[in-house]
Structure formats: structure tokens, C-alpha cells
Design a protein around this motif. Structure first.
Motif, PDB file in Angstrom:
ATOM      1  N   ASP A   5       0.777  -1.382   0.029  1.00  0.00           N
ATOM      2  CA  ASP A   5      -0.002   0.023   0.132  1.00  0.00           C
ATOM      3  C   ASP A   5       0.773   1.307  -0.040  1.00  0.00           C
ATOM      4  O   ASP A   5       0.531   2.215  -0.683  1.00  0.00           O
ATOM      5  CB  ASP A   5      -0.844  -0.013   1.141  1.00  0.00           C
ATOM      6  CG  ASP A   5      -2.046  -1.113   1.097  1.00  0.00           C
ATOM      7  OD1 ASP A   5      -2.327  -1.491  -0.117  1.00  0.00           O
ATOM      8  OD2 ASP A   5      -2.422  -1.443   2.168  1.00  0.00           O
ATOM      9  N   LEU A   6       1.849   1.446   0.842  1.00  0.00           N
ATOM     10  CA  LEU A   6       2.902   2.333   0.663  1.00  0.00           C
ATOM     11  C   LEU A   6       3.556   2.799  -0.528  1.00  0.00           C
ATOM     12  O   LEU A   6       3.373   3.758  -1.032  1.00  0.00           O
ATOM     13  CB  LEU A   6       3.962   2.169   1.945  1.00  0.00           C
ATOM     14  CG  LEU A   6       5.032   3.373   2.047  1.00  0.00           C
ATOM     15  CD1 LEU A   6       4.431   4.508   2.322  1.00  0.00           C
ATOM     16  CD2 LEU A   6       5.929   3.062   2.898  1.00  0.00           C
ATOM     17  N   ARG A   7       3.744   1.450  -1.129  1.00  0.00           N
ATOM     18  CA  ARG A   7       4.459   1.540  -2.435  1.00  0.00           C
ATOM     19  C   ARG A   7       3.490   1.959  -3.346  1.00  0.00           C
ATOM     20  O   ARG A   7       3.759   3.281  -4.315  1.00  0.00           O
ATOM     21  CB  ARG A   7       4.885   0.125  -3.104  1.00  0.00           C
ATOM     22  CG  ARG A   7       5.835   0.298  -4.093  1.00  0.00           C
ATOM     23  CD  ARG A   7       6.322  -1.137  -4.590  1.00  0.00           C
ATOM     24  NE  ARG A   7       7.081  -1.651  -3.560  1.00  0.00           N
ATOM     25  CZ  ARG A   7       6.851  -2.935  -2.905  1.00  0.00           C
ATOM     26  NH1 ARG A   7       5.900  -3.793  -3.271  1.00  0.00           N
ATOM     27  NH2 ARG A   7       7.650  -3.405  -2.031  1.00  0.00           N
ATOM     28  N   SER A   8       2.308   1.516  -3.341  1.00  0.00           N
ATOM     29  CA  SER A   8       1.317   2.117  -4.343  1.00  0.00           C
ATOM     30  C   SER A   8       0.922   3.725  -4.084  1.00  0.00           C
ATOM     31  O   SER A   8       0.625   4.338  -4.963  1.00  0.00           O
ATOM     32  CB  SER A   8      -0.142   1.382  -4.227  1.00  0.00           C
ATOM     33  OG  SER A   8       0.055  -0.028  -4.480  1.00  0.00           O
ATOM     34  N   THR A   9       1.078   4.035  -2.727  1.00  0.00           N
ATOM     35  CA  THR A   9       0.794   5.658  -2.515  1.00  0.00           C
ATOM     36  C   THR A   9       1.783   6.398  -3.165  1.00  0.00           C
ATOM     37  O   THR A   9       1.528   7.362  -3.611  1.00  0.00           O
ATOM     38  CB  THR A   9       0.445   5.678  -1.121  1.00  0.00           C
ATOM     39  OG1 THR A   9      -0.408   4.962  -0.439  1.00  0.00           O
ATOM     40  CG2 THR A   9       0.528   7.169  -0.501  1.00  0.00           C
ATOM     41  N   LEU A  10       3.126   5.913  -2.801  1.00  0.00           N
ATOM     42  CA  LEU A  10       4.116   6.481  -3.554  1.00  0.00           C
ATOM     43  C   LEU A  10       4.264   6.750  -5.036  1.00  0.00           C
ATOM     44  O   LEU A  10       4.410   7.753  -5.544  1.00  0.00           O
ATOM     45  CB  LEU A  10       5.549   6.164  -3.025  1.00  0.00           C
ATOM     46  CG  LEU A  10       5.695   6.037  -1.638  1.00  0.00           C
ATOM     47  CD1 LEU A  10       7.050   5.209  -1.169  1.00  0.00           C
ATOM     48  CD2 LEU A  10       5.966   7.622  -1.123  1.00  0.00           C
ATOM     49  N   MET A  12       1.282   6.664  -6.971  1.00  0.00           N
ATOM     50  CA  MET A  12       0.275   7.613  -7.144  1.00  0.00           C
ATOM     51  C   MET A  12       0.737   9.066  -6.779  1.00  0.00           C
ATOM     52  O   MET A  12       0.467   9.947  -7.749  1.00  0.00           O
ATOM     53  CB  MET A  12      -0.803   7.439  -6.281  1.00  0.00           C
ATOM     54  CG  MET A  12      -1.992   8.186  -6.338  1.00  0.00           C
ATOM     55  SD  MET A  12      -2.863   7.856  -7.995  1.00  0.00           S
ATOM     56  CE  MET A  12      -4.453   8.550  -7.579  1.00  0.00           C
ATOM     57  N   SER A  13       1.612   9.404  -5.683  1.00  0.00           N
ATOM     58  CA  SER A  13       2.119  10.481  -5.770  1.00  0.00           C
ATOM     59  C   SER A  13       2.923  11.153  -6.864  1.00  0.00           C
ATOM     60  O   SER A  13       3.013  12.146  -7.356  1.00  0.00           O
ATOM     61  CB  SER A  13       2.757  10.798  -4.456  1.00  0.00           C
ATOM     62  OG  SER A  13       1.885  10.478  -3.296  1.00  0.00           O
ATOM     63  N   ALA A  14       3.759  10.199  -7.073  1.00  0.00           N
ATOM     64  CA  ALA A  14       4.500  10.561  -8.461  1.00  0.00           C
ATOM     65  C   ALA A  14       3.866  10.817  -9.771  1.00  0.00           C
ATOM     66  O   ALA A  14       4.117  11.838 -10.344  1.00  0.00           O
ATOM     67  CB  ALA A  14       5.622   9.407  -8.770  1.00  0.00           C
ATOM     68  N   ARG A  15       2.797  10.073  -9.952  1.00  0.00           N
ATOM     69  CA  ARG A  15       1.930  10.256 -11.203  1.00  0.00           C
ATOM     70  C   ARG A  15       1.277  11.757 -10.745  1.00  0.00           C
ATOM     71  O   ARG A  15       1.217  12.485 -12.009  1.00  0.00           O
ATOM     72  CB  ARG A  15       0.602   9.392 -11.215  1.00  0.00           C
ATOM     73  CG  ARG A  15       1.289   7.871 -11.480  1.00  0.00           C
ATOM     74  CD  ARG A  15       0.231   6.785 -11.512  1.00  0.00           C
ATOM     75  NE  ARG A  15       0.788   5.696 -11.902  1.00  0.00           N
ATOM     76  CZ  ARG A  15       0.156   4.636 -11.597  1.00  0.00           C
ATOM     77  NH1 ARG A  15      -0.938   4.496 -10.682  1.00  0.00           N
ATOM     78  NH2 ARG A  15       0.531   3.261 -11.862  1.00  0.00           N
ATOM     79  N   PHE A  20       0.612  17.483 -12.735  1.00  0.00           N
ATOM     80  CA  PHE A  20       0.324  18.720 -12.106  1.00  0.00           C
ATOM     81  C   PHE A  20       1.361  19.692 -12.616  1.00  0.00           C
ATOM     82  O   PHE A  20       1.249  20.735 -13.090  1.00  0.00           O
ATOM     83  CB  PHE A  20       0.169  18.936 -10.814  1.00  0.00           C
ATOM     84  CG  PHE A  20      -1.095  18.202 -10.441  1.00  0.00           C
ATOM     85  CD1 PHE A  20      -2.308  18.026 -11.074  1.00  0.00           C
ATOM     86  CD2 PHE A  20      -1.251  17.642  -9.079  1.00  0.00           C
ATOM     87  CE1 PHE A  20      -3.513  17.612 -10.538  1.00  0.00           C
ATOM     88  CE2 PHE A  20      -2.328  16.868  -8.649  1.00  0.00           C
ATOM     89  CZ  PHE A  20      -3.544  16.989  -9.516  1.00  0.00           C
ATOM     90  N   ARG A  21       2.556  19.226 -12.919  1.00  0.00           N
ATOM     91  CA  ARG A  21       3.780  19.881 -13.405  1.00  0.00           C
ATOM     92  C   ARG A  21       3.391  20.487 -14.846  1.00  0.00           C
ATOM     93  O   ARG A  21       4.051  21.541 -15.210  1.00  0.00           O
ATOM     94  CB  ARG A  21       4.960  18.999 -13.482  1.00  0.00           C
ATOM     95  CG  ARG A  21       6.258  19.790 -13.208  1.00  0.00           C
ATOM     96  CD  ARG A  21       7.585  18.792 -13.151  1.00  0.00           C
ATOM     97  NE  ARG A  21       7.253  18.178 -12.177  1.00  0.00           N
ATOM     98  CZ  ARG A  21       7.564  16.766 -12.275  1.00  0.00           C
ATOM     99  NH1 ARG A  21       7.825  16.076 -13.388  1.00  0.00           N
ATOM    100  NH2 ARG A  21       7.618  15.788 -10.914  1.00  0.00           N
TER     101      ARG A  21
END
Length: 182
Positions: A5-10, A12-15, A20-21
Motif C-alpha cells: 500500500d505504501l508503494r502504491s501511494t508513492l 500515485m504521488s509521483a503520477r 500537475f507539473r
């Protein structure tokens, strides 16, 4: 939290960062949209030279034959918004932030807002996709619940605290028969 779950959250944050960039806005401009995406509802953000609100519209595609459906959410991020027009008056109960209970107040049935930029995130529960794009128009109109939320968030940008009739002003009644439709 599980490692997966932590890996998936990270991931998602990178995506999110990559998407947004592409819009050439300060990262904090997207805070309201991210809160709407992750928590739901409408949000506002205000800094010295930047004001933003997010407003959700939810549509349901429902197939009567199969008795199944999906929602399509559209979250609008309005950068430096200003109210252009309001129409109608709706009495509603509302609670905000640290208030202990809801209050009765009025909101417009429709609100038209102009913004420097409008970015929309379309969330398809069916396809499990979030499509983010800039809206060509600089003006958007919301009606019903979306208008209530937009008006509320615009008040936050203007530092207006909501005030209304407290719940204890309501009276309980009982009925011997079931009341008719609302």
C-alpha cells in the motif's frame, strides 16, 4: 500500512506530480483538487498571490436493465476565481470546519464563476481513470449542490465565516400518520 500500500501511494504521488507539473502552476494551487480527489467535497486555498477552489460535480450513469451503474465525478480547480452571478435562493443546513453543528443558511441555486484558469479532473469509476485537462472557457456555472459548495468556498476566500440559524431553533413534531412525499 502494508508495504504494498505504501508503494502504491508513492507511485500515485509521483503520477500526480508528473500530471500537475504540465500545467505550469505552483504546486500548492492543486491542494484543493487533491483534497477533493482524496477526501471528497469542495475545498479552498488562499495565499498572497494565489486563490483556488475546487468544486465537484457528480453524475451517475445507471442502466435500468442491468441494475448497475457508475459515477463520473468532475472536479473543477478554479484559479483566482471571482463570482460573476448568482441566481435563486435555497435554504439549507450546513456545517463548516470547527463549528459544532449545522446551521440553517441560504445559498444561491446557481452561481457563475470566472477564473484565470480552470482545470478539470474527470474521474471514471468504470474505467478507473482520472483525466486532467485545462478547460478552454474561463467561466463555469454550477447549479444545485455544486453551487452551494462553490458559494461556500468563495466565502472562505473572502474570509467570511458562515452564520445562520442554529439547529436549536428548529422544533420537533410528531405525526400520527406517515407524511406525504417531501
Amino acid at each position: 500500512m502494508k508495504v504494498s500500500d505504501l508503494r502504491s501511494t508513492l507511485v500515485m504521488s509521483a503520477r500526480e506530480e508528473a500530471v500537475f507539473r504540465k500545467f505550469d502552476l505552483p504546486r500548492d494551487a492543486f491542494h484543493p483538487m487533491l483534497l477533493s480527489l482524496k477526501i471528497g467535497g469542495a475545498w479552498s486555498y488562499s495565499a498572497e498571490h494565489l486563490k483556488c477552489i475546487s468544486v465537484m460535480q457528480v453524475h451517475t450513469n445507471y442502466d435500468e436493465r442491468t441494475k448497475t451503474g457508475n459515477t463520473l465525478e468532475v472536479i473543477y480547480l478554479l484559479v483566482n476565481p471571482e463570482t460573476v452571478a448568482k441566481e435563486g435562493v435555497v435554504n439549507r443546513l450546513e456545517k463548516c470546519g470547527n463549528q459544532e453543528e449545522r446551521v440553517l443558511l441560504t445559498r444561491p441555486y446557481s452561481i457563475t464563476i470566472r477564473a484565470e484558469r480552470i482545470i478539470a479532473a474527470r474521474i471514471s469509476t468504470e474505467k478507473r481513470k482520472i483525466l486532467v485537462h485545462e478547460v478552454g472557457e474561463k467561466v463555469v456555472m454550477f447549479t444545485g449542490p455544486s453551487a452551494f459548495y462553490a458559494a461556500h468556498e468563495m466565502e472562505h476566500l473572502e474570509h467570511i465565516e458562515i452564520e445562520g440559524l442554529p439547529m436549536w431553533a428548529f422544533k420537533y413534531e410528531t405525526a400520527d400518520t406517515e407524511p406525504g412525499p417531501v
